[in-house]
Design a protein around this motif. Sequence first.
Motif, PDB file in Angstrom:
ATOM      1  N   UNK A  15       0.841  -1.205   0.000  1.00 50.17           N
ATOM      2  CA  UNK A  15       0.000   0.000   0.000  1.00 50.17           C
ATOM      3  C   UNK A  15       0.873   1.252   0.000  1.00 50.17           C
ATOM      4  N   UNK A  16       1.894   1.276   0.870  1.00 47.07           N
ATOM      5  CA  UNK A  16       2.779   2.445   0.952  1.00 47.07           C
ATOM      6  C   UNK A  16       3.592   2.601  -0.333  1.00 47.07           C
ATOM      7  N   UNK A  17       4.036   1.487  -0.911  1.00 46.96           N
ATOM      8  CA  UNK A  17       4.769   1.553  -2.182  1.00 46.96           C
ATOM      9  C   UNK A  17       3.850   2.105  -3.265  1.00 46.96           C
ATOM     10  N   UNK A  35       2.216   6.019  -7.158  1.00 42.15           N
ATOM     11  CA  UNK A  35       1.004   6.298  -7.924  1.00 42.15           C
ATOM     12  C   UNK A  35       0.256   5.071  -8.384  1.00 42.15           C
ATOM     13  N   UNK A  36       0.465   3.944  -7.699  1.00 41.34           N
ATOM     14  CA  UNK A  36      -0.223   2.699  -8.038  1.00 41.34           C
ATOM     15  C   UNK A  36      -1.224   2.342  -6.950  1.00 41.34           C
ATOM     16  N   UNK A  37      -2.183   1.509  -7.310  1.00 37.69           N
ATOM     17  CA  UNK A  37      -3.069   0.950  -6.285  1.00 37.69           C
ATOM     18  C   UNK A  37      -2.286  -0.098  -5.500  1.00 37.69           C
ATOM     19  N   UNK A  97       1.497  -6.699  -7.140  1.00 43.31           N
ATOM     20  CA  UNK A  97       1.801  -7.543  -8.310  1.00 43.31           C
ATOM     21  C   UNK A  97       3.184  -7.223  -8.877  1.00 43.31           C
ATOM     22  N   UNK A  98       3.503  -5.954  -8.944  1.00 38.71           N
ATOM     23  CA  UNK A  98       4.814  -5.564  -9.485  1.00 38.71           C
ATOM     24  C   UNK A  98       5.949  -5.984  -8.543  1.00 38.71           C
TER      25      UNK A  98
END
Length: 151
Positions: A24-26, A31-33, A39-40
């Motif tokens: 979540x913090x990443x 700018x990602x969900x 997943x990344x």
Amino acid sequence: MIDLDDTDRAILRALLADGGLSAKAVGEATGLSQPAAWRRIRRLEEAGVITGRHITVNADALGYGVSVFLGIKLAGRGRASLADFERAVTAIPEVQLVQHVLGLYDYRLKVVARDIADFERILRRRIMTLPGVGDVESNVLLSSETRPLPI
């Protein structure tokens, strides 16, 4: 080797700054969900780009005020002497890093000690008695700066 895009690089920079970040913090930092970030991160782990997350411990705070890099030249040559040396040196808890290198020395070690007298004890009683040890060169660490990989 995996192809990295700008988002992958941003994820790696965020995790290098703080390996304990949640997906979540990443995601918030890049700018990602949360699911997309997860997943990344997972893909980078599966590709072997991310091999773990680590904490950094202050050696001084634990009483290890001296770090010394040793160059070790083995007296004997051959696969057996290398294996014997590696097995014995990795059993010494004060030896924090073992690198098999090319050049003047066969191995480079990083040794931590409480003080110079403690280092001398480790050197004389533990390292100089290892199988195959020939020449040893010591370099006391005065200061250091760790920098992240350029991503």
